[in-house]
Write a protein that holds these residues in place. Structure first.
Motif, short mmCIF file in Angstrom:
data_model
loop_
_atom_site.label_atom_id
_atom_site.label_comp_id
_atom_site.label_asym_id
_atom_site.label_seq_id
_atom_site.Cartn_x
_atom_site.Cartn_y
_atom_site.Cartn_z
N ARG A 191 12.70 1.00 -2.67
CA ARG A 191 12.69 -0.42 -3.78
C ARG A 191 11.86 -0.06 -4.30
O ARG A 191 11.85 0.37 -5.67
N ASP A 192 10.27 0.23 -3.58
CA ASP A 192 9.41 -0.07 -4.94
C ASP A 192 9.35 1.59 -5.44
O ASP A 192 9.19 1.50 -6.79
N ASN A 193 9.63 2.87 -5.15
CA ASN A 193 9.72 3.83 -6.02
C ASN A 193 11.05 4.16 -5.81
O ASN A 193 11.03 5.88 -5.49
N ARG A 223 12.24 -3.89 4.37
CA ARG A 223 11.81 -3.48 2.82
C ARG A 223 13.54 -3.93 1.95
O ARG A 223 14.22 -3.11 1.12
N LEU A 243 15.25 -6.19 -6.73
CA LEU A 243 15.93 -5.05 -7.73
C LEU A 243 17.47 -5.59 -7.96
O LEU A 243 18.46 -5.30 -7.27
N GLN A 290 18.73 -0.66 -12.43
CA GLN A 290 18.37 -0.09 -11.89
C GLN A 290 18.43 0.92 -10.89
O GLN A 290 17.51 1.82 -10.85
N GLU A 295 7.16 6.78 4.73
CA GLU A 295 7.22 5.78 4.08
C GLU A 295 5.86 5.66 4.43
O GLU A 295 4.95 5.61 4.90
N GLY A 303 9.49 0.10 2.28
CA GLY A 303 10.09 0.17 0.92
C GLY A 303 9.10 1.13 -0.29
O GLY A 303 10.14 1.36 -1.05
N LEU A 304 8.19 2.16 -0.02
CA LEU A 304 7.22 2.63 -0.32
C LEU A 304 7.75 3.97 -0.24
O LEU A 304 6.58 4.11 0.76
N LYS A 305 8.12 5.11 -0.37
CA LYS A 305 8.54 6.46 0.31
C LYS A 305 7.03 6.58 -0.20
O LYS A 305 6.81 7.32 -1.30
#
Length: 201
Positions: A14-16, A39, A44, A48, A187, A191-193
């Motif tokens: 998601r985030d990155n 997550r 999104l 994208q 992560e 959602g941020l890996k």
């Protein structure tokens, strides 16, 4: 294990997302359409998403029309079903995307149930789950169980895959592993890996 090169699926993106795809070039990305998940894709948007990677939509006990709408909107290549979805629903969805059905490996694996789904799905995914949470628990799956199943469809392996145990996965005998599915072990937040960990993998 098969000599075929295992694919890499990074789930819960998601985030990155864009950075992960650019830096890691995974074969598959997992987008979670289950609102109770930390997550969850949230806002999104389809535009994208990169075009050069296979897209997996993750669902839990969702209705057919909802899943179909997300397949069309996000141009999903696969749907990954984590709930109590029926064989009939799986078969319906095969007309629109490849179907990955998730089974828990915490306890004894019911071979008859696996065989019952065989004609209605394209891949099995084995993970660990608990009654409060679908997927992403980070608990390690007892992968040795899989060597006795003799399944006719390929397996996607999840359930706590990490840098510490990836070699165990590579050494599995008699298991047709199509892909490994990594998520919470790689992560910094849901959602941020962690790009560095994924690169090491």
């Amino acid at each position: 294990m098969s000599e075929r090169q295992m694919k890499l699926k990074v789930c819960g993106l998601r985030d990155n997302l864009a950075e992960v795809v650019k830096e890691i070039e995974p074969d598959m990305i997992g987008l979670i359409f289950y609102e109770k998940s930390p997550r969850y894709v949230a806002d999104l948007q389809p535009d994208q998403l990169p075009a050069n990677v296979e897209r997996v939509g993750v669902f839990v006990n969702a209705e057919y029309e909802f899943i179909k709408s997300k397949i069309n909107e996000y141009q999903l290549d696969y749907v990954q079903l984590h709930g109590d979805e029926t064989r009939a629903l799986c078969s319906q969805l095969q007309a629109h995307a490849k179907v990955i059905k998730v089974f828990s490996g915490n306890g004894e694996i019911d071979k008859s149930q696996l065989k019952a789904y065989e004609s209605s799905i394209d891949y099995y995914l084995f993970d660990t789950r608990d009654k409060q949470q679908y997927g992403g628990t980070g608990n390690t799956f007892d992968w040795e169980k899989l060597s006795t199943l003799n399944l006719d469809k390929p397996i996607i392996l999840s359930g706590g895959v990490s840098l510490e145990n990836i070699e165990e996965v590579r050494q599995l005998e008699g298991v047709d592993i199509y892909a490994i599915d990594v998520n919470s072990k790689f992560e910094d937040a849901p959602g941020l890996k962690n790009i560095a960990l994924l690169k090491t993998l």
